[in-house]
Design a protein around this motif. Structure first.
Motif, PDB file in Angstrom:
ATOM      1  N   VAL A  96      19.071  79.876 -85.012  1.00  0.00           N
ATOM      2  CA  VAL A  96      17.684  79.570 -84.667  1.00  0.00           C
ATOM      3  C   VAL A  96      17.643  78.695 -83.419  1.00  0.00           C
ATOM      4  O   VAL A  96      18.501  77.821 -83.229  1.00  0.00           O
ATOM      5  CB  VAL A  96      16.988  78.845 -85.845  1.00  0.00           C
ATOM      6  CG1 VAL A  96      15.560  78.471 -85.481  1.00  0.00           C
ATOM      7  CG2 VAL A  96      17.013  79.715 -87.098  1.00  0.00           C
ATOM      8  N   GLY A  97      16.636  78.900 -82.571  1.00  0.00           N
ATOM      9  CA  GLY A  97      16.445  78.064 -81.392  1.00  0.00           C
ATOM     10  C   GLY A  97      15.089  78.312 -80.769  1.00  0.00           C
ATOM     11  O   GLY A  97      14.314  79.164 -81.220  1.00  0.00           O
ATOM     12  N   VAL A  98      14.786  77.546 -79.720  1.00  0.00           N
ATOM     13  CA  VAL A  98      13.533  77.713 -78.981  1.00  0.00           C
ATOM     14  C   VAL A  98      13.715  78.832 -77.962  1.00  0.00           C
ATOM     15  O   VAL A  98      14.708  78.860 -77.228  1.00  0.00           O
ATOM     16  CB  VAL A  98      13.128  76.403 -78.283  1.00  0.00           C
ATOM     17  CG1 VAL A  98      11.889  76.613 -77.412  1.00  0.00           C
ATOM     18  CG2 VAL A  98      12.864  75.311 -79.311  1.00  0.00           C
ATOM     19  N   ALA A  99      12.774  79.732 -77.909  1.00  0.00           N
ATOM     20  CA  ALA A  99      12.841  80.851 -76.975  1.00  0.00           C
ATOM     21  C   ALA A  99      12.933  80.332 -75.543  1.00  0.00           C
ATOM     22  O   ALA A  99      12.227  79.406 -75.156  1.00  0.00           O
ATOM     23  CB  ALA A  99      11.608  81.733 -77.133  1.00  0.00           C
ATOM     24  N   GLY A 100      13.825  80.906 -74.761  1.00  0.00           N
ATOM     25  CA  GLY A 100      13.943  80.545 -73.362  1.00  0.00           C
ATOM     26  C   GLY A 100      14.910  79.418 -73.072  1.00  0.00           C
ATOM     27  O   GLY A 100      15.230  79.167 -71.911  1.00  0.00           O
ATOM     28  N   GLU A 101      15.395  78.710 -74.109  1.00  0.00           N
ATOM     29  CA  GLU A 101      16.328  77.608 -73.863  1.00  0.00           C
ATOM     30  C   GLU A 101      17.781  78.073 -73.832  1.00  0.00           C
ATOM     31  O   GLU A 101      18.667  77.304 -73.484  1.00  0.00           O
ATOM     32  CB  GLU A 101      16.154  76.516 -74.920  1.00  0.00           C
ATOM     33  CG  GLU A 101      14.883  75.725 -74.730  1.00  0.00           C
ATOM     34  CD  GLU A 101      14.819  74.483 -75.592  1.00  0.00           C
ATOM     35  OE1 GLU A 101      13.840  73.739 -75.448  1.00  0.00           O
ATOM     36  OE2 GLU A 101      15.734  74.249 -76.405  1.00  0.00           O
ATOM     37  N   ALA A 102      18.021  79.298 -74.229  1.00  0.00           N
ATOM     38  CA  ALA A 102      19.356  79.886 -74.158  1.00  0.00           C
ATOM     39  C   ALA A 102      19.175  81.394 -74.127  1.00  0.00           C
ATOM     40  O   ALA A 102      18.073  81.911 -74.345  1.00  0.00           O
ATOM     41  CB  ALA A 102      20.215  79.453 -75.348  1.00  0.00           C
ATOM     42  N   ALA A 103      20.254  82.105 -73.836  1.00  0.00           N
ATOM     43  CA  ALA A 103      20.172  83.563 -73.808  1.00  0.00           C
ATOM     44  C   ALA A 103      19.700  84.093 -75.156  1.00  0.00           C
ATOM     45  O   ALA A 103      20.073  83.572 -76.210  1.00  0.00           O
ATOM     46  CB  ALA A 103      21.538  84.145 -73.457  1.00  0.00           C
ATOM     47  N   SER A 104      18.865  85.118 -75.127  1.00  0.00           N
ATOM     48  CA  SER A 104      18.229  85.607 -76.353  1.00  0.00           C
ATOM     49  C   SER A 104      19.240  86.055 -77.395  1.00  0.00           C
ATOM     50  O   SER A 104      18.987  85.961 -78.595  1.00  0.00           O
ATOM     51  CB  SER A 104      17.274  86.755 -76.018  1.00  0.00           C
ATOM     52  OG  SER A 104      17.976  87.822 -75.390  1.00  0.00           O
ATOM     53  N   GLY A 105      20.406  86.538 -76.968  1.00  0.00           N
ATOM     54  CA  GLY A 105      21.398  87.000 -77.926  1.00  0.00           C
ATOM     55  C   GLY A 105      21.994  85.902 -78.773  1.00  0.00           C
ATOM     56  O   GLY A 105      22.664  86.179 -79.770  1.00  0.00           O
TER      57      GLY A 105
END
Length: 406
Positions: free
Chosen positions: A170-179
């Motif tokens: 889980v993470g915030v969208a755009g803070e790391a590669a989507s994969g």
């Protein structure tokens, strides 16, 4: 208000390094995302409480490599997850400097101290030892077979979560590669959105619930130290001052302003000043300490993190620029007064019912974007200089007086 002096933009010292690092990250992060991806899509979920986990996770990994204040603002999520999944084991991966703070959180079962941020330094990136360390970290995490891994902030945390081998990432969208993520929370941390603690709790907790009163426990040894160093005195109100700020010179309030505020506070015999901070703040605290010192103490550079937490828990008021001690005082439920210039208090002000901030309303505020040290592009940091000591003192009086007004 005083007339603004002319301002001249600073030369772009170090700007090429930031651009180069950003370019490298643009190339590397998607590659890590491809390595981490297990499917052709990830799911965006606005309400974390509705994430479709097949069963409650029994092991949870939280990852954040950051400074003390940002680490402190991440700890409420651990409490949320423990309440939501009481049988789960929560592991927190962070920097060696922030690890002692994470160990004080009652809701974290284990802390993993990793010098992973070395990967973000271009010079270190060419050293085989750095990559061996990163590989060892990833393999160690994969062996633990976490059910749930959450990136609390940034591309490095996102990459570690993506490669962790966790069942759900889980993470915030755009803070790391989507994969890197199976589930993402939409949006981005930006001025005027919501507070950092609400962002973090939105990754798996419940921002609507109150923060626990027992989030941090410094332990009996640290409490005993605080009692010895600054004995309880029912005749005086204790005001803790932290004159420093680690993440940029633009956050610093001028020494002359601190000196005037100290004079105003110390003019009342019923108040005791205690100075805290890192070793780099000790010299400033020496200059600010009233003469004769009397009941006032300079403990800057002399406290461990548990001792600092124990001391802040005894304060009637903590005053600081945007810094770790300020956020710790607020999370402890103690009155905290923040002096904010380049930082947006809506996003990262002291968080709690007894916390306040003073901000200068300038067109360039806020300018701190979290990705680089807070350095005024005009070279004068008027946003801090124009916070008048008398205005701060008015708030001090109001917060120390139970009958004071906002």
């Amino acid at each position: 208000m005083a007339k603004a002096p002319p301002v001249v933009p600073l030369p772009a010292t170090g700007r090429w390094k930031r651009r180069l690092k950003a370019g490298v990250a643009t190339l590397v992060n998607p590659s890590i995302g491809l390595l981490a991806a297990r499917s052709h899509h990830s799911e965006s979920v606005a309400e974390p409480s509705t994430w479709p986990f097949p069963e409650p996770p029994t092991s949870i990994l939280l990852v954040r490599f950051d400074v003390l204040g940002d680490t402190a603002m991440s700890l409420p999520l651990a409490a949320d997850l423990k309440r939501r999944f009481p049988g789960a084991t929560v592991v927190f991966a962070t920097t060696p400097s922030s690890a002692p703070l994470a160990r004080l959180c009652r809701y974290i079962d284990d802390v993993l101290a990793v010098d992973a941020p070395a990967l973000t330094h271009l010079q270190a990136g060419w050293k085989p030892s750095v990559w061996r360390t990163a590989r060892s970290l990833v393999m160690a995490l994969r062996r633990q077979r976490f059910d749930l891994a959450i990136s609390l902030y940034g591309p490095l945390s996102g990459a570690i979560v993506g490669l962790s081998g966790s069942r759900w990432r889980v993470g915030v969208a755009g803070e790391a590669a989507s994969g890197n993520f199976d589930f993402t929370v939409p949006g981005s941390r930006a001025p005027g959105t919501r507070h950092e603690i609400e962002w973090v709790r939105g990754l798996g907790g419940d921002p609507a619930t109150d923060l626990p009163d027992d989030l941090l426990s410094p332990g009996p040894e640290a409490r005993a130290w605080a009692t010895r160093e600054v004995p309880p005195d029912n005749t005086r109100q204790r005001v803790v001052i932290n004159p420093g700020a680690r993440t940029g010179s633009a956050k610093l309030w001028p020494d002359s302003h601190w000196r005037k505020l100290v004079e105003l506070i110390a003019s009342e015999d019923s108040r005791q000043l205690v100075f805290v901070g890192g070793p780099e703040d000790s010299a400033v605290a020496v200059r600010l300490l009233p003469e004769p010192a009397g009941p006032h103490r300079n403990l800057a550079g002399k406290t461990s993190i548990p001792q600092l937490v124990a001391l802040l828990a005894t304060a009637d008021l903590t005053i600081s620029a945007d810094s770790g001690p300020l956020h710790l005082a607020a999370l402890l439920g103690r009155p905290a007064l923040g002096l904010y210039g380049p930082t947006d208090p809506t996003l990262s002000g002291p968080y709690g019912p007894a916390a306040r901030t003073i901000v200068t309303d300038l067109p360039c505020h806020p300018c701190y974007d979290l990705r680089a040290p807070a350095i005024c592009p005009f070279g004068d940091a008027l946003c801090m200089d124009w916070i008048a000591p008398i205005d701060v003192y008015d708030q001090v009086v109001s917060m120390l007086d139970p009958g004071g007004t906002e």
